[in-house]
Each structure stands twice: as C-alpha cells, then as structure tokens.
Scaffold this active site. Sequence first.
Site, PDB file in Angstrom:
ATOM      1  N   ASP A 265       3.974   1.527  -1.060  1.00 45.18           N
ATOM      2  CA  ASP A 265       4.646   1.632  -2.358  1.00 45.18           C
ATOM      3  C   ASP A 265       3.730   2.231  -3.417  1.00 45.18           C
ATOM      4  O   ASP A 265       4.147   3.071  -4.222  1.00 45.18           O
ATOM      5  CB  ASP A 265       5.132   0.256  -2.815  1.00 45.18           C
TER       6      ASP A 265
ATOM      7  N   CYS B  52      -5.798   8.729  27.683  1.00 43.95           N
ATOM      8  CA  CYS B  52      -6.005   7.336  27.283  1.00 43.95           C
ATOM      9  C   CYS B  52      -4.723   6.552  27.557  1.00 43.95           C
ATOM     10  O   CYS B  52      -3.652   6.919  27.060  1.00 43.95           O
ATOM     11  CB  CYS B  52      -6.357   7.262  25.796  1.00 43.95           C
TER      12      CYS B  52
ATOM     13  N   LYS C 198      17.168  -9.254  -1.308  1.00 43.39           N
ATOM     14  CA  LYS C 198      16.946  -8.049  -0.491  1.00 43.39           C
ATOM     15  C   LYS C 198      16.406  -8.490   0.865  1.00 43.39           C
ATOM     16  O   LYS C 198      15.240  -8.851   0.996  1.00 43.39           O
ATOM     17  CB  LYS C 198      15.965  -7.098  -1.177  1.00 43.39           C
TER      18      LYS C 198
ATOM     19  N   VAL D  59       0.845  -1.201   0.000  1.00 43.44           N
ATOM     20  CA  VAL D  59       0.000   0.000   0.000  1.00 43.44           C
ATOM     21  C   VAL D  59       0.876   1.245   0.000  1.00 43.44           C
ATOM     22  O   VAL D  59       0.640   2.195  -0.752  1.00 43.44           O
ATOM     23  CB  VAL D  59      -0.945   0.003   1.217  1.00 43.44           C
TER      24      VAL D  59
END
EC number: 6.5.1.2
Length: 656
Positions: free
Chosen positions: A36, A421, A112, A34
């Site tokens: 990329d 929170c 890679k 997404v």
Amino acid sequence: MIKSQKEYLERIEYLNTLSHHYYNLDEPIVSDAVYDELYQELKAYEEENPNRIQANSPTQKVGATATNEFSKNPHLMRMWSLDDVFNQNELRAWLQRILKVYPNASFVCSPKLDGVSLNLLYQHGKLISATTRGNGLEGELVTNNAKHIANIPHSIAYNGEIEIRGEVIISKEDFDALNKERLNANEPLFANPRNAASGSLRQLDSNITKKRKLQFIPWGVGKHSLHFLRFKECLDFIVSLGFSAIQYLSLNKNHQEIEENYHTLIREREGFFALLDGMVIVVDELDIQKELGYTQKSPKFACAYKFPALEKHTKIVGVINQVGRSGAITPVALLEPVEIAGAMVNRATLHNYSEIEKKNIMLNDRVVVIRSGDVIPKIIKPLESYRDGSQQKIMRPKVCPICSHELLCEEIFTYCQNLNCPARLKESLIHFASKDALNIQGLGDKVIEQLFEEKLIFNALDLYALKLEDLMRLDKFKIKKAQNLLDAIQKSKNPPLWRLINALGIEHIGKGASKTLAKYGLNVLEKSEAEFLEMEGFGVEMAHSLVNFYASNQEFIRSLFELLNPKSSDTAEEKQKSSSVFSDKTIVLTGTLSKPRQEYAQMLENLGAKIASSVSAKTDFLIAGENAGSKLALAQKHGVSVLNEEELLKRLKELD
C-alpha cells in the site's frame, strides 16, 4: 517518494511483480502495508505527472490475470477494485469531495472481508455461472466449485438477469482445522485464510472444494434490472433471496458516525469469525453513485478504510531462506511464538536482505511484529534498547539453500538463477508451456506436477523425450489424450525466437523485451552487459539479469536452442506488422467500446503498435468509443487521427 521517471518505471515493474505473486501465485512477497505504501507513492507521482502515466501501471489495472487452469469468462458488468484510505484525514478529504456536491448523501459501511471476490450470474432464477474477479473484465469460470459452497443458492426467487457479487472466505476456526489436517497429512500449510479460500475455490477436483467449508458473503450487484433507489435496499433484497447477511452493516450520515463504526469494527475484529482488513464505505443513493461515476480503476462513490496493523513484541531465534517460484530468495525469521489476532505466530517475513540491512535487524533481537491486514506476519523494527550482546548480523546467502547454486544479488532482491533448482523447476516449466511462451496445449501445471512426481521430467529438455508409455502412467491419461499432448510438444519446435527467449523466464525480461532481443538474432543472449544497455528500453537490472542468466545456464540454453531450432523472426507475424498501418504507431484507447479495451490493445500490439494511456503530441491514433471525454478534446487539439470503433474494425479487417 518517487523523484524521476526512471524511478517511476522501476516502481511499476516492482509493484507488478508483487501483484503477480499475490494474486496469481498465491505467494505474497511483502505485506499489504508495504504494498500500500509503495502503491500510494506511485499514485502520488502519477497525480503530479498525468502525461507520464504508463498503461502497465498497477493504477490502471484491477487484480489478477486469469490462469490457464480454468476457462476465462467475461463479466457482464466490470468488477472494480476500491481506492484505499488509511487515516482520518484521507477519509475526511474523500467524504468532502462527495458531500460538497451532494450534502445529503448517506453512506453504507460494512466489514471488508479478506477473501476472494466472486461474481454469480443468475438467469430465470438459476445459477448460470460463477466467475472470479480476475482482471475486472474477465476471470476464471469456477461454477462447479461454487455450487459446493453451502450458502450459495442454486436457485433464487427472482426471474430477471442479475450478477450477485461477494467474497468467498474461510472462517478462522475452519482455517485452523484445515491446517491441522494438512499438518497431520504432511502437506504444506496455507499461509493465511485468503490463500486457503483462493486455493480451495480453484481446485480442479470440486470434491476438495466441498470439504473446505467455504462461505460466500455478498457485498453488491453487477448487471441487474432492479428498481431500488438505494444500495442498502439492494443488499437487503439479496439477503431475502437466501444469501447470508453482512454483519455490522450500518447506515451513516457524516464523518463522525463513520469513524464510530470504524472503531467498533476495530474492537470487534479479533473476535470476528473471519479475517477483516478494513471497512468498506459506499454511497447509499444509487442516483448519486451514477453521477459520481468511475476512474479508470475504481468507483468514485466507494472506498476501503484500511485497518491499522496489529502488533506484538517477540524474539528472533533463527532465520531461514525460502525459494519462491520465480527464484526469489525470501528470508524468514523464526520467532518465539506469540499470539496476534487469535493466531499463534512463530514466523515472519523479512522480505529481503536490503530491508534487513536498512532496518538493522539482527539475530536474537527483540522485535515488533505485525499482522498487516491480519494476514502476513511482518517484522517492523528491532527494539535496540533490549540488546544484550548476544545479537548477530543476519548474513545474505551466497548460494541457494536448495540447490547450492550461486545466487544473483541485486540491490533489493536475491535470486537463484539455476533453472534446474527443484524449488523453481515446476513453475519455470509452467511458464515455458504458457500462452505467451511456447503455448503447449494441454501442458498445464497439474500435468507438470504429475510428470515431476513420476520423475519423468526435470527440465524443459526432458519434455521432448517423453514417450506415449510415459504419459499413460499419469492420472486420467488415455491414448488419445497422451498422443495429443505429445503432438503439442513436438509442434512447439521451431518457435519464433522471441517466444523461446520469453519461455526461459529470465528475471525482468517479459514478452516485450523478448521481442526486442529477438531482433538481434539467434546469438543475442551471448551479448555483453554494455551491448544490452544500448538496446531501447533496457536498463541496468535487465542487462545484469541477462548476463548472469546466460552465464549460469549456458549449456542448457545451447542444448535447448539446438533442439528447438527457433526462427530468428516470425515471418508471417513480421510481414503482417510491416504492412500494418498501425506498425510503430502510438495509440490511445478511450471511451466505452463493445469489447474490453485490453482486447483491442492486444490486437493492436500484435500489429506492431505501442499502446499509451494518455494523449500527447506524439500520439498517432486515438480510438474513441462512446463518452470519450477529455482525451478526445486533447487529441483534436493536437491534431491526432481519431478513429471510432467501426472505423477501427474496418481497418483491422483490411489487414486480415
């Protein structure tokens, strides 16, 4: 497809948010695929509109920003990122650009590895430093931890100065064993091997790093005085020094050979000992590398040929909502377990509720799940033909699943704006104390975590009520260290207004926007959405975020402002800016300078300048280093004032 400059600016902001979560927080929001896709659309727009490129675009930057835990350390030679190619056509086009000019060029191809890049500096045969990639110019100094990685030699049989670069990884087998240990110890699991490697390398306790079984696989060199003619010879030399060799490394002459090796790697990826997300392709001849040179972000002589995602079919059996460090709500699908690339997947990110609606994903759907980059499980689409009537709409939550506070629902993301929170308190306080906020020395995330564990703080106000005896309860705190921290906390009172606004961590409001807001006085946060929209550079999302944030935290903000008593302007800073020749001037930096460009950019921004990435008739100054190139010619054409580095330093000195 980006159709307007407004969409372009919004895309930059979104991608920078994604990069921050991925690199600095180890908390990815979307999958690599997404990201990329969004990045390539941004890049395409910039190629069509080169004069509109913004300096903060992710195409102009490399990787992460160094955190505050480790000291920063500059690389002797820049660490570049690689351009990606995703299919045969893109690869063919990349190769043709090179082979057209250098028809005899050859290419080194290698897996890679998906880990953390590390730069090892050796001098006189000794390991001097180990530095993460960071932003490419400087990273985090992690030498002590790197020395605990078993296959990093502490000394080598080479006396010259050399930077050896590679990837720190954890094998699939060791990753699974590590997560089993954490599960048995009731500790949070690592999302993927890359996060495990990153978290292990950045431990403040190097004994933890030692236990994690990290590995270092070299893939190149930085500064060196070797006399080889080919890249592969450099890699072979590194292996001869005692480093691990890259598996499946090959030398190729043409597109066909590269494609064959690429598909060999795809076949082997599932059985490979570590996670892979593509193949790296590098021109072998070093003289050709030098002639091809670099873009602003990446070398022209290398690229990453990305793998397609692995996919399987399974069923959504539930949905839970996670609260990230920024307050972003991420829906996560609970799945019937399915094995993908050797890992059992029982959860997958749904990214955000806009994505769920867009893809029409429902509870009890059978869906296509991928592990993009072999890392983040993601749902691609529902298999609507399998629907049997049991499907239910996945509803967007209205309140935070942790604190039950009403949520801010934007077009894409949903946020918990409640500063109290528990899921976001720690990170909010880390930001509150950071360099670009209140800059409280000695108050890093580990100290804040201890303060939370001891129930000594719950929000920023509690910091100012801490006593010496409170801090003495913390690990590694003695009287001097405790007193220094108390002094630093008290020193943070009466800050410039922009620092306090930035410290609040309001969504979409960074340092620049905080400085703009500060010009409108101490009551600026009480303004209406319409009033915010009238401010220069403020869009609908920013205005909406400000109004909602103030409404949700009004009492807290008033108490904080009353306690800290911010100054409506930083008198010394404003005086320096107003007297600066660079105030309100648009400046472009180009060429090779003795310091990183971003260092000069920061100096100039502090003096009121606006830094741009491209020269136009509206540019006031061009700072030209060596090999300034086309920007210098364009500046001369437009009559822009040109300063060399010596002239710039002289003017900066005059302002001291």
